[in-house]
Scaffold this motif. Structure first.
Motif, mmCIF file in Angstrom:
data_model
loop_
_atom_site.group_PDB
_atom_site.id
_atom_site.type_symbol
_atom_site.label_atom_id
_atom_site.label_comp_id
_atom_site.label_asym_id
_atom_site.label_seq_id
_atom_site.Cartn_x
_atom_site.Cartn_y
_atom_site.Cartn_z
ATOM 1 N N PHE A 107 -54.085 -16.263 -5.343
ATOM 2 C CA PHE A 107 -54.700 -15.792 -4.101
ATOM 3 C C PHE A 107 -54.385 -16.781 -2.991
ATOM 4 N N LEU A 108 -54.101 -16.259 -1.809
ATOM 5 C CA LEU A 108 -54.002 -17.089 -0.613
ATOM 6 C C LEU A 108 -55.233 -16.780 0.224
ATOM 7 N N VAL A 109 -56.090 -17.780 0.405
ATOM 8 C CA VAL A 109 -57.356 -17.586 1.109
ATOM 9 C C VAL A 109 -57.428 -18.516 2.315
ATOM 10 N N ALA A 110 -58.487 -18.380 3.094
ATOM 11 C CA ALA A 110 -58.655 -19.215 4.280
ATOM 12 C C ALA A 110 -59.170 -20.606 3.903
ATOM 13 N N ASP A 111 -59.187 -21.472 4.887
ATOM 14 C CA ASP A 111 -59.636 -22.856 4.704
ATOM 15 C C ASP A 111 -61.151 -22.932 4.890
ATOM 16 N N PHE A 112 -61.859 -23.237 3.802
ATOM 17 C CA PHE A 112 -63.308 -23.422 3.855
ATOM 18 C C PHE A 112 -63.683 -24.842 3.435
ATOM 19 N N GLY A 113 -62.718 -25.754 3.575
ATOM 20 C CA GLY A 113 -62.965 -27.143 3.225
ATOM 21 C C GLY A 113 -62.729 -27.457 1.761
ATOM 22 N N GLN A 114 -62.135 -26.519 1.034
ATOM 23 C CA GLN A 114 -61.889 -26.713 -0.392
ATOM 24 C C GLN A 114 -60.595 -27.493 -0.633
ATOM 25 N N LYS A 115 -60.278 -27.744 -1.898
ATOM 26 C CA LYS A 115 -59.033 -28.413 -2.254
ATOM 27 C C LYS A 115 -57.847 -27.495 -1.950
#
Length: 267
Positions: free
Chosen positions: A50-58
Protein backbone atom coordinates in the motif's frame (compact mmCIF):
# COMPACT_ATOMS: atom_id res chain seq x y z
CA UNK A 1 10.86 -20.12 -8.77
CA UNK A 2 7.97 -18.16 -10.31
CA UNK A 3 8.20 -14.41 -9.82
CA UNK A 4 5.38 -12.97 -7.74
CA UNK A 5 3.02 -10.39 -9.24
CA UNK A 6 3.45 -7.14 -7.32
CA UNK A 7 0.24 -5.20 -6.65
CA UNK A 8 0.26 -1.76 -5.03
CA UNK A 9 -2.91 -0.17 -3.68
CA UNK A 10 -2.71 3.63 -3.75
CA UNK A 11 -5.06 4.96 -1.07
CA UNK A 12 -3.86 7.68 1.29
CA UNK A 13 -6.09 7.15 4.32
CA UNK A 14 -6.09 3.35 4.41
CA UNK A 15 -3.24 3.67 6.90
CA UNK A 16 -5.88 4.17 9.62
CA UNK A 17 -7.15 0.64 9.00
CA UNK A 18 -3.67 -0.75 9.62
CA UNK A 19 -2.94 1.66 12.48
CA UNK A 20 -6.11 3.08 14.12
CA UNK A 21 -4.05 5.39 16.36
CA UNK A 22 -2.88 7.39 13.31
CA UNK A 23 -5.92 9.66 13.45
CA UNK A 24 -6.65 9.32 9.73
CA UNK A 25 -10.32 9.40 8.74
CA UNK A 26 -11.52 6.49 6.65
CA UNK A 27 -14.59 5.60 4.64
CA UNK A 28 -15.88 2.57 2.80
CA UNK A 29 -13.27 2.71 0.02
CA UNK A 30 -10.39 2.37 2.48
CA UNK A 31 -11.98 -0.66 4.14
CA UNK A 32 -12.86 -2.22 0.77
CA UNK A 33 -9.28 -2.00 -0.49
CA UNK A 34 -7.96 -3.32 2.81
CA UNK A 35 -10.25 -6.36 2.54
CA UNK A 36 -9.32 -6.98 -1.10
CA UNK A 37 -5.62 -6.74 -0.27
CA UNK A 38 -5.98 -9.13 2.67
CA UNK A 39 -7.61 -11.75 0.47
CA UNK A 40 -4.97 -11.37 -2.26
CA UNK A 41 -2.26 -11.67 0.39
CA UNK A 42 -3.38 -15.26 1.04
CA UNK A 43 -2.52 -16.16 -2.57
CA UNK A 44 1.19 -16.94 -2.83
CA UNK A 45 1.29 -15.62 -6.40
CA UNK A 46 0.97 -12.01 -5.20
CA UNK A 47 3.17 -9.52 -3.34
CA UNK A 48 0.90 -6.84 -1.83
CA UNK A 49 1.75 -3.29 -0.79
CA UNK A 50 0.00 0.00 0.00
CA UNK A 51 1.11 3.56 -0.68
CA UNK A 52 -0.46 5.77 1.99
CA UNK A 53 -0.12 9.34 3.20
CA UNK A 54 2.35 10.62 5.79
CA UNK A 55 0.93 10.39 9.31
CA UNK A 56 4.29 10.49 11.07
CA UNK A 57 4.87 6.75 10.74
CA UNK A 58 8.02 4.91 9.64
CA UNK A 59 8.95 4.93 5.95
CA UNK A 60 8.04 1.27 5.53
CA UNK A 61 5.99 -0.95 7.84
CA UNK A 62 4.74 -4.51 7.54
CA UNK A 63 1.24 -5.43 8.71
CA UNK A 64 0.27 -9.09 8.47
CA UNK A 65 2.46 -9.61 5.42
CA UNK A 66 1.41 -6.40 3.65
CA UNK A 67 4.04 -3.72 3.06
CA UNK A 68 2.79 -0.21 3.86
CA UNK A 69 4.89 2.62 2.40
CA UNK A 70 4.69 6.21 3.65
CA UNK A 71 4.07 8.73 0.89
CA UNK A 72 3.01 12.36 0.65
CA UNK A 73 2.42 14.86 3.45
CA UNK A 74 -1.06 16.10 4.43
CA UNK A 75 0.16 19.65 5.17
CA UNK A 76 -1.21 22.05 2.57
CA UNK A 77 0.98 24.73 1.03
CA UNK A 78 2.39 25.53 -2.41
CA UNK A 79 5.82 24.11 -1.60
CA UNK A 80 4.37 21.05 0.08
CA UNK A 81 2.27 20.45 -3.03
CA UNK A 82 5.37 20.36 -5.23
CA UNK A 83 7.18 18.23 -2.68
CA UNK A 84 4.20 15.88 -2.51
CA UNK A 85 4.24 15.21 -6.26
CA UNK A 86 7.97 14.44 -6.22
CA UNK A 87 7.67 12.14 -3.19
CA UNK A 88 4.65 10.40 -4.72
CA UNK A 89 6.50 9.48 -7.94
CA UNK A 90 9.57 8.40 -5.98
CA UNK A 91 7.48 6.06 -3.85
CA UNK A 92 5.75 4.56 -6.90
CA UNK A 93 9.18 3.86 -8.39
CA UNK A 94 10.47 2.50 -5.07
CA UNK A 95 7.56 0.05 -4.82
CA UNK A 96 7.99 -0.88 -8.51
CA UNK A 97 4.76 -2.86 -8.73
CA UNK A 98 3.42 -4.61 -11.81
CA UNK A 99 -0.12 -3.40 -11.08
CA UNK A 100 -1.25 -0.17 -9.40
CA UNK A 101 -4.77 -0.08 -7.97
CA UNK A 102 -6.61 3.18 -7.21
CA UNK A 103 -10.13 3.88 -5.99
CA UNK A 104 -10.85 7.46 -4.97
CA UNK A 105 -11.62 10.56 -7.00
CA UNK A 106 -8.39 12.51 -6.59
CA UNK A 107 -5.45 13.98 -8.45
CA UNK A 108 -3.41 10.92 -7.48
CA UNK A 109 -5.36 8.84 -9.99
CA UNK A 110 -3.91 11.09 -12.69
CA UNK A 111 -0.40 10.95 -11.22
CA UNK A 112 -0.56 7.16 -10.88
CA UNK A 113 -1.75 6.75 -14.44
CA UNK A 114 1.00 9.02 -15.77
CA UNK A 115 3.60 6.88 -13.99
CA UNK A 116 2.01 3.68 -15.36
CA UNK A 117 2.09 5.05 -18.92
CA UNK A 118 5.74 6.05 -18.58
CA UNK A 119 6.93 2.73 -17.20
CA UNK A 120 4.52 0.30 -18.86
CA UNK A 121 2.65 -0.69 -15.69
CA UNK A 122 -0.96 -1.83 -15.40
CA UNK A 123 -3.43 0.59 -13.80
CA UNK A 124 -6.71 -0.70 -12.36
CA UNK A 125 -9.30 1.68 -10.92
CA UNK A 126 -12.28 0.74 -8.77
CA UNK A 127 -14.98 3.40 -8.72
CA UNK A 128 -16.37 4.33 -5.31
CA UNK A 129 -19.19 6.67 -6.35
CA UNK A 130 -21.55 7.20 -9.28
CA UNK A 131 -19.91 10.59 -9.95
CA UNK A 132 -16.75 8.86 -11.16
CA UNK A 133 -18.55 7.03 -13.96
CA UNK A 134 -20.51 10.09 -15.12
CA UNK A 135 -18.34 11.91 -17.67
CA UNK A 136 -20.62 14.99 -18.07
CA UNK A 137 -20.51 15.52 -14.30
CA UNK A 138 -16.69 15.31 -14.26
CA UNK A 139 -16.36 17.73 -17.21
CA UNK A 140 -18.74 20.17 -15.51
CA UNK A 141 -16.51 20.21 -12.43
CA UNK A 142 -13.43 20.76 -14.61
CA UNK A 143 -15.07 23.75 -16.31
CA UNK A 144 -15.62 25.25 -12.87
CA UNK A 145 -11.86 25.12 -12.32
CA UNK A 146 -11.39 21.99 -10.20
CA UNK A 147 -7.80 20.72 -10.55
CA UNK A 148 -8.75 17.63 -8.56
CA UNK A 149 -11.31 16.58 -11.19
CA UNK A 150 -8.99 17.56 -14.04
CA UNK A 151 -6.13 15.33 -12.91
CA UNK A 152 -8.57 12.53 -12.09
CA UNK A 153 -10.09 12.75 -15.59
CA UNK A 154 -6.71 12.84 -17.34
CA UNK A 155 -5.79 9.62 -15.57
CA UNK A 156 -9.16 7.89 -15.63
CA UNK A 157 -9.61 8.16 -19.39
CA UNK A 158 -6.43 6.08 -19.84
CA UNK A 159 -7.11 3.40 -17.20
CA UNK A 160 -6.35 -0.17 -18.28
CA UNK A 161 -9.17 -1.83 -16.35
CA UNK A 162 -12.17 -0.37 -14.51
CA UNK A 163 -14.10 -2.11 -11.76
CA UNK A 164 -17.53 -0.78 -10.70
CA UNK A 165 -19.71 -1.69 -7.73
CA UNK A 166 -23.05 -2.23 -9.44
CA UNK A 167 -24.82 -2.72 -12.76
CA UNK A 168 -26.14 0.85 -12.86
CA UNK A 169 -22.59 2.26 -12.75
CA UNK A 170 -21.49 -0.19 -15.44
CA UNK A 171 -24.22 1.09 -17.77
CA UNK A 172 -23.49 4.76 -17.01
CA UNK A 173 -19.77 4.26 -17.62
CA UNK A 174 -20.49 2.65 -20.98
CA UNK A 175 -22.93 5.39 -22.00
CA UNK A 176 -20.79 8.39 -20.99
CA UNK A 177 -17.21 7.14 -21.46
CA UNK A 178 -17.81 4.16 -23.76
CA UNK A 179 -15.71 2.11 -21.32
CA UNK A 180 -16.15 -1.59 -20.66
CA UNK A 181 -15.98 -2.50 -16.97
CA UNK A 182 -16.38 -5.41 -14.58
CA UNK A 183 -18.94 -5.43 -11.77
CA UNK A 184 -17.54 -6.59 -8.43
CA UNK A 185 -19.91 -5.86 -5.57
CA UNK A 186 -18.72 -4.94 -2.10
CA UNK A 187 -18.12 -7.92 0.16
CA UNK A 188 -17.05 -8.34 3.76
CA UNK A 189 -15.86 -11.28 5.88
CA UNK A 190 -18.87 -11.71 8.18
CA UNK A 191 -18.48 -13.74 11.33
CA UNK A 192 -21.27 -16.07 12.39
CA UNK A 193 -23.02 -14.66 15.44
CA UNK A 194 -25.84 -16.58 17.13
CA UNK A 195 -28.66 -15.31 19.33
CA UNK A 196 -28.07 -11.60 18.76
CA UNK A 197 -30.90 -9.22 19.54
CA UNK A 198 -31.57 -6.60 16.91
CA UNK A 199 -33.30 -3.83 18.78
CA UNK A 200 -32.36 -0.64 16.94
CA UNK A 201 -32.15 0.87 13.46
CA UNK A 202 -28.57 1.71 12.42
CA UNK A 203 -27.11 4.28 10.00
CA UNK A 204 -23.33 4.43 9.42
CA UNK A 205 -21.42 6.80 7.11
CA UNK A 206 -19.04 9.75 7.09
CA UNK A 207 -20.42 13.24 7.62
CA UNK A 208 -20.90 14.05 3.95
CA UNK A 209 -23.92 16.13 2.96
CA UNK A 210 -24.72 13.98 -0.08
CA UNK A 211 -25.12 10.95 2.20
CA UNK A 212 -28.18 12.72 3.68
CA UNK A 213 -28.05 11.79 7.38
CA UNK A 214 -30.81 14.34 7.94
CA UNK A 215 -33.27 11.89 6.33
CA UNK A 216 -32.35 9.31 8.98
CA UNK A 217 -33.04 11.89 11.69
CA UNK A 218 -36.48 12.56 10.18
CA UNK A 219 -37.09 8.80 10.09
CA UNK A 220 -36.30 8.54 13.80
CA UNK A 221 -38.77 11.33 14.54
CA UNK A 222 -41.45 9.49 12.57
CA UNK A 223 -41.07 6.33 14.68
CA UNK A 224 -40.68 7.56 18.29
CA UNK A 225 -41.23 4.08 19.76
CA UNK A 226 -38.23 2.63 17.90
CA UNK A 227 -34.57 3.11 18.84
CA UNK A 228 -32.21 4.60 16.25
CA UNK A 229 -28.40 4.83 16.24
CA UNK A 230 -26.50 7.20 13.95
CA UNK A 231 -22.73 6.63 13.67
CA UNK A 232 -21.18 9.50 11.74
CA UNK A 233 -17.52 10.55 11.94
CA UNK A 234 -16.68 14.05 10.71
CA UNK A 235 -15.56 14.43 7.11
CA UNK A 236 -14.30 17.62 5.45
CA UNK A 237 -17.03 20.00 6.67
CA UNK A 238 -16.92 20.50 10.46
CA UNK A 239 -19.86 22.94 10.36
CA UNK A 240 -22.11 20.36 8.71
CA UNK A 241 -20.98 17.72 11.20
CA UNK A 242 -21.86 19.93 14.17
CA UNK A 243 -25.22 20.82 12.61
CA UNK A 244 -26.20 17.14 12.22
CA UNK A 245 -24.90 16.35 15.70
CA UNK A 246 -27.01 19.16 17.17
CA UNK A 247 -30.15 18.00 15.33
CA UNK A 248 -29.61 14.37 16.33
CA UNK A 249 -29.28 15.17 20.03
CA UNK A 250 -32.73 16.78 20.01
CA UNK A 251 -34.34 13.45 19.08
CA UNK A 252 -34.95 11.37 22.23
CA UNK A 253 -35.01 7.96 20.53
CA UNK A 254 -31.85 8.65 18.49
CA UNK A 255 -28.32 8.01 19.76
CA UNK A 256 -25.54 9.90 17.97
CA UNK A 257 -22.04 8.35 17.94
CA UNK A 258 -19.25 10.44 16.33
CA UNK A 259 -17.38 7.51 14.81
CA UNK A 260 -16.13 4.06 15.74
CA UNK A 261 -12.55 2.90 15.21
CA UNK A 262 -12.20 0.16 12.58
CA UNK A 263 -10.42 -2.01 15.16
CA UNK A 264 -13.57 -1.91 17.33
CA UNK A 265 -15.84 -3.15 14.55
CA UNK A 266 -16.79 -6.81 14.89
CA UNK A 267 -18.22 -7.90 11.54
Amino acid sequence: MTKKIKICFVQAFTYAVFNPSSGAKIGGAEVDLYNIANELRKDKRFDISFLVADFGQKSVEIFNGIKVVKGHTQKKSFWNYLKTVIIFFRRLAQINADIYFTANLSKYVGFTNFYCRLFNKIHIHRTEHQHQVNKPYILKKIKKGSSRYLFFYLGFRNIDYVVVQNEEDRVTLKETYNFTSSVIRNSYPIQKIDNVERNFVLWVARGKKWKQPDIFIKLAKSFPKEKFVLIMPAADDPHYFRDIQKKAKKVKNLEFIPGVSFSEVDY
